[in-house]
Design a protein around this motif. Structure first.
Motif, PDB file in Angstrom:
ATOM      1  N   HIS A 197       0.780  -1.249   0.000  1.00  0.00           N
ATOM      2  CA  HIS A 197       0.000   0.000   0.000  1.00  0.00           C
ATOM      3  C   HIS A 197       0.813   1.301   0.000  1.00  0.00           C
ATOM      4  N   ASP A 213      -0.376  -3.857  12.234  1.00  0.00           N
ATOM      5  CA  ASP A 213       0.593  -3.121  13.057  1.00  0.00           C
ATOM      6  C   ASP A 213      -0.096  -2.099  13.957  1.00  0.00           C
ATOM      7  N   GLY A 260       0.992  -4.679   6.647  1.00  0.00           N
ATOM      8  CA  GLY A 260       1.979  -4.785   7.714  1.00  0.00           C
ATOM      9  C   GLY A 260       1.505  -5.625   8.886  1.00  0.00           C
ATOM     10  N   TYR A 315       3.991  -6.637  12.568  1.00  0.00           N
ATOM     11  CA  TYR A 315       5.365  -7.098  12.787  1.00  0.00           C
ATOM     12  C   TYR A 315       5.582  -7.713  14.166  1.00  0.00           C
TER      13      TYR A 315
HETATM   14 ZN   LIG Z   1       2.070  -0.559   8.263  1.00  0.00          ZN
END
Ligand SMILES: [Zn+2]
Length: 289
Positions: free
Chosen positions: A114, A231, A268, A270
């Protein structure tokens, strides 16, 4: 009515990595194993049309990724990166083509997309998987109006760049401000942004999310495309929003209730709890309590 969820995945996306980079193969490998054990159905990929990226990216951008001749500290030019990038694109296209009102799809692949704009490689993103997939199925006339919901903690500056001003695409993003990429403070034309302060928790997030859903309903799309980043989770090492694992189930359930064809792609996320966050989201999409 409960929905079915199918996951698009290829182990090919585990084959590349950059030492100590947070966007690691383990993110997807662990999520795959976690979801497999819980009985999710996986769909294999068919060979891809490498030129699909040209639907939203410039020829120069395409040439740079293909040749590997570019430099970005966060988005390294790794050996054979083009091969991996196009598989992630193809998975998103497959997800968009397969989804329906009753079967939702999720592309469990990397790299994410993105932050990749018409002409920019950045933020771990080379090609914008979701944008290419939305453009592809709209050109195939499968859908004529699409709403993109970006729940990654970072603003999807690439997706906004690609669809800015488009009448048949609505882009809605909820994201933390004061971090990369430094955009998304205001709404403009078809791009509606909800900037969130560091430390925002579930209650305030869901209030904003409900407002976003109202905007989507007014737009009256035929397709929902979700940039699904995790995230926003409270233990994420790169961001500082405070969502719980269970928040993603609520988000998924609210998206399900719109009752339109829906596909989502991994962006994302993480933390080591990424598999649980994805699982919670997918269970929500299925409509489980
Ligand atoms: Zn992100």
């Amino acid at each position: 009515m409960a929905k079915k969820v199918k996951i698009i995945y290829s182990p090919k996306c585990l084959e590349y990595y950059s030492p100590e980079h947070p966007e690691s193969p383990d993110r997807v490998r662990n999520s795959y194993e976690f979801l497999k054990k819980r009985g999710y159905e996986f769909v294999e990929l068919s060979p891809c049309t490498k030129e699909d990226a040209l639907l939203v990216h410039s020829k120069e951008h395409f040439g740079r990724v293909k040749s590997g001749n570019f430099y970005d500290a966060d988005t390294p030019s790794l050996p054979n990166i083009f091969e991996y990038v196009v598989v992630s694109v193809e998975a998103a296209i497959k997800a968009a083509r397969l989804c329906s009102k009753n079967v939702f799809t999720f592309s469990l692949m990397r790299p994410p997309g993105h932050h990749a704009g018409k002409d920019s490689i950045e933020g771990f993103c080379y090609f914008n998987n979701l944008a290419i997939a939305v453009e592809k199925v709209m050109r195939e006339k499968k859908f004529s109006r699409a709403a993109i919901v970006d729940i990654d903690c970072h603003h999807g500056n690439g997706t906004q760049d690609i669809f800015y001003g488009r009448k048949n695409v609505l882009y809605v993003s909820l994201h933390q401000i004061g971090i990369y990429p430094g955009s998304g403070y205001e709404s403009s034309l078809n791009c509606i942004n909800y900037p969130l302060l560091s430390g925002t928790g579930e209650e305030e997030y869901l209030e904003k999310f409900n407002s976003a859903l109202e905007k989507i309903k007014v737009f009256n799309p035929e397709l929902i495309a979700v940039s699904a980043g995790f995230d926003t989770y409270k233990k994420d090492p790169l961001c500082s929003l405070k969502l719980e694992v269970g928040s993603y189930r609520i988000i998924g359930k609210k998206l399900k209730q719109i009752n339109l064809p829906l596909f989502a792609v991994l962006e994302g996320g993480y933390s080591e709890d990424l598999p649980q966050c994805i699982y919670s989201f997918l269970e929500g999409l299925k409509g489980k309590q």
